[in-house]
Design a protein around this motif. Structure first.
Motif, PDB file in Angstrom:
ATOM      1  N   ASP A  47     -29.281  36.751  48.087  1.00 25.33           N
ATOM      2  CA  ASP A  47     -30.635  37.003  48.582  1.00 25.33           C
ATOM      3  C   ASP A  47     -31.575  37.259  47.405  1.00 25.33           C
ATOM      4  O   ASP A  47     -31.188  37.871  46.415  1.00 25.33           O
ATOM      5  N   VAL A  48     -32.805  36.791  47.537  1.00 25.47           N
ATOM      6  CA  VAL A  48     -33.838  37.076  46.546  1.00 25.47           C
ATOM      7  C   VAL A  48     -34.832  38.026  47.200  1.00 25.47           C
ATOM      8  O   VAL A  48     -35.265  37.810  48.334  1.00 25.47           O
ATOM      9  N   VAL A  49     -35.172  39.076  46.469  1.00 27.48           N
ATOM     10  CA  VAL A  49     -36.047  40.122  46.998  1.00 27.48           C
ATOM     11  C   VAL A  49     -37.262  40.263  46.082  1.00 27.48           C
ATOM     12  O   VAL A  49     -37.120  40.402  44.865  1.00 27.48           O
ATOM     13  N   PHE A  50     -38.434  40.227  46.699  1.00 32.02           N
ATOM     14  CA  PHE A  50     -39.702  40.408  46.003  1.00 32.02           C
ATOM     15  C   PHE A  50     -40.136  41.853  46.246  1.00 32.02           C
ATOM     16  O   PHE A  50     -40.232  42.276  47.398  1.00 32.02           O
ATOM     17  N   VAL A  51     -40.364  42.591  45.170  1.00 36.77           N
ATOM     18  CA  VAL A  51     -40.570  44.033  45.283  1.00 36.77           C
ATOM     19  C   VAL A  51     -41.960  44.433  44.792  1.00 36.77           C
ATOM     20  O   VAL A  51     -42.340  44.147  43.660  1.00 36.77           O
ATOM     21  N   GLU A  52     -42.687  45.104  45.670  1.00 36.86           N
ATOM     22  CA  GLU A  52     -43.966  45.706  45.314  1.00 36.86           C
ATOM     23  C   GLU A  52     -43.692  47.169  44.960  1.00 36.86           C
ATOM     24  O   GLU A  52     -43.076  47.900  45.750  1.00 36.86           O
ATOM     25  N   VAL A  53     -44.110  47.579  43.773  1.00 35.94           N
ATOM     26  CA  VAL A  53     -43.896  48.948  43.315  1.00 35.94           C
ATOM     27  C   VAL A  53     -45.238  49.672  43.296  1.00 35.94           C
ATOM     28  O   VAL A  53     -46.208  49.187  42.705  1.00 35.94           O
ATOM     29  N   LYS A  54     -45.278  50.826  43.943  1.00 31.04           N
ATOM     30  CA  LYS A  54     -46.471  51.670  43.928  1.00 31.04           C
ATOM     31  C   LYS A  54     -46.077  53.016  43.351  1.00 31.04           C
ATOM     32  O   LYS A  54     -45.108  53.640  43.812  1.00 31.04           O
ATOM     33  N   THR A  55     -46.820  53.462  42.363  1.00 36.66           N
ATOM     34  CA  THR A  55     -46.488  54.696  41.655  1.00 36.66           C
ATOM     35  C   THR A  55     -47.680  55.641  41.687  1.00 36.66           C
ATOM     36  O   THR A  55     -48.822  55.221  41.510  1.00 36.66           O
ATOM     37  N   ARG A  56     -47.379  56.899  41.893  1.00 37.13           N
ATOM     38  CA  ARG A  56     -48.391  57.950  41.840  1.00 37.13           C
ATOM     39  C   ARG A  56     -47.801  59.133  41.070  1.00 37.13           C
ATOM     40  O   ARG A  56     -46.593  59.341  41.058  1.00 37.13           O
ATOM     41  N   SER A  57     -48.679  59.917  40.475  1.00 33.37           N
ATOM     42  CA  SER A  57     -48.209  61.115  39.778  1.00 33.37           C
ATOM     43  C   SER A  57     -48.164  62.314  40.719  1.00 33.37           C
ATOM     44  O   SER A  57     -47.787  63.402  40.328  1.00 33.37           O
ATOM     45  N   GLY A  58     -48.523  62.103  41.959  1.00 35.56           N
ATOM     46  CA  GLY A  58     -48.487  63.129  43.000  1.00 35.56           C
ATOM     47  C   GLY A  58     -48.957  62.505  44.304  1.00 35.56           C
ATOM     48  O   GLY A  58     -49.230  61.304  44.363  1.00 35.56           O
ATOM     49  N   THR A  59     -49.052  63.323  45.334  1.00 29.58           N
ATOM     50  CA  THR A  59     -49.465  62.794  46.637  1.00 29.58           C
ATOM     51  C   THR A  59     -50.859  63.273  47.048  1.00 29.58           C
ATOM     52  O   THR A  59     -51.226  63.172  48.210  1.00 29.58           O
ATOM     53  N   GLY A  60     -51.632  63.763  46.100  1.00 31.78           N
ATOM     54  CA  GLY A  60     -52.976  64.238  46.391  1.00 31.78           C
ATOM     55  C   GLY A  60     -53.888  63.173  46.977  1.00 31.78           C
ATOM     56  O   GLY A  60     -54.806  63.469  47.734  1.00 31.78           O
ATOM     57  N   TYR A  61     -53.631  61.923  46.647  1.00 35.05           N
ATOM     58  CA  TYR A  61     -54.416  60.810  47.190  1.00 35.05           C
ATOM     59  C   TYR A  61     -53.597  60.012  48.202  1.00 35.05           C
ATOM     60  O   TYR A  61     -53.893  58.853  48.469  1.00 35.05           O
ATOM     61  N   GLY A  62     -52.562  60.626  48.755  1.00 34.44           N
ATOM     62  CA  GLY A  62     -51.717  59.962  49.740  1.00 34.44           C
ATOM     63  C   GLY A  62     -50.420  59.468  49.136  1.00 34.44           C
ATOM     64  O   GLY A  62     -50.229  59.442  47.922  1.00 34.44           O
ATOM     65  N   HIS A  63     -49.515  59.097  50.006  1.00 35.88           N
ATOM     66  CA  HIS A  63     -48.219  58.566  49.591  1.00 35.88           C
ATOM     67  C   HIS A  63     -48.420  57.170  49.001  1.00 35.88           C
ATOM     68  O   HIS A  63     -49.282  56.422  49.469  1.00 35.88           O
ATOM     69  N   PRO A  64     -47.631  56.809  47.999  1.00 35.49           N
ATOM     70  CA  PRO A  64     -47.786  55.478  47.400  1.00 35.49           C
ATOM     71  C   PRO A  64     -47.718  54.327  48.410  1.00 35.49           C
ATOM     72  O   PRO A  64     -48.444  53.341  48.265  1.00 35.49           O
ATOM     73  N   PHE A  65     -46.889  54.438  49.433  1.00 37.19           N
ATOM     74  CA  PHE A  65     -46.782  53.355  50.410  1.00 37.19           C
ATOM     75  C   PHE A  65     -48.096  53.120  51.154  1.00 37.19           C
ATOM     76  O   PHE A  65     -48.347  52.026  51.637  1.00 37.19           O
ATOM     77  N   GLU A  66     -48.930  54.132  51.226  1.00 35.42           N
ATOM     78  CA  GLU A  66     -50.216  53.981  51.914  1.00 35.42           C
ATOM     79  C   GLU A  66     -51.136  52.985  51.217  1.00 35.42           C
ATOM     80  O   GLU A  66     -52.090  52.489  51.821  1.00 35.42           O
ATOM     81  N   ALA A  67     -50.862  52.681  49.972  1.00 37.33           N
ATOM     82  CA  ALA A  67     -51.684  51.736  49.213  1.00 37.33           C
ATOM     83  C   ALA A  67     -51.322  50.280  49.506  1.00 37.33           C
ATOM     84  O   ALA A  67     -51.987  49.367  49.017  1.00 37.33           O
ATOM     85  N   ILE A  68     -50.294  50.050  50.297  1.00 35.60           N
ATOM     86  CA  ILE A  68     -49.891  48.678  50.632  1.00 35.60           C
ATOM     87  C   ILE A  68     -50.568  48.294  51.949  1.00 35.60           C
ATOM     88  O   ILE A  68     -50.141  48.703  53.022  1.00 35.60           O
TER      89      ILE A  68
END
Length: 118
Positions: A47-68
Motif C-alpha cells: 500500500d502507498v500512503v500519502f500523509v499530511e502532517v500538521k504540527t503545533r507547539s500547543g493547542t492554544g489555536y486548536g488541535h492540529p487536525f482542525e487545520a485540515i
C-alpha cells in the motif's frame, strides 16, 4: 528559517520517524508538483500512503487536525493522483492519512495518526 517553518520541519521529522518505527518505508518527503505538496509518502505491505502532517507547539489555536479542511483534503486527493500518474511504483491500495504532532518546547512530541481520512 522562520519559527513556524522550524516547528513544521520538526513535526515532519517526528512523523517520519514514527511511521518508520511502525513498519512503513519512506518513499518521498515534501513531494511537489504544480498543484502543491505532499508532506510524506510512505509504503507498507504493497500500500502507498500519502500523509499530511500538521504540527503545533500547543493547542492554544486548536488541535492540529482542525487545520485540515475539506478543500485541503480535495487538494491532497488530486496530489495523490498526480503522484500515482508519474510514479513507477504500483500500489495495491492507496490512502490518505493525517498525522498531528504537538511539539511543546522542552517536552517529547505527541504524535497522533489517523488512517484513511479521505
Amino acid at each position: 528559517m522562520a519559527r513556524k517553518d522550524e516547528v513544521g520541519r520538526r513535526g515532519e521529522d517526528c512523523a517520519a520517524e514514527y511511521l518508520v518505527r511502525c513498519g512503513y518505508t519512506l518513499i518521498e518527503r515534501n513531494w511537489r508538483c504544480s498543484q502543491g505538496e505532499i508532506d510524506l509518502i510512505v509504503a507498507r505491505g504493497g500500500d502507498v500512503v500519502f500523509v499530511e502532517v500538521k504540527t503545533r507547539s500547543g493547542t492554544g489555536y486548536g488541535h492540529p487536525f482542525e487545520a485540515i479542511t475539506v478543500a485541503k483534503l480535495a487538494r491532497l486527493r488530486r496530489l495523490a493522483g498526480a503522484w500515482c500518474e508519474q510514479s513507477v511504483l504500483s500500489a495495491r491500495h492507496i490512502r490518505i492519512d493525517a498525522i498531528a504532532v504537538i511539539a511543546r518546547p522542552g517536552q517529547e512530541p505527541l504524535v497522533e495518526h489517523l488512517e484513511g481520512i479521505f
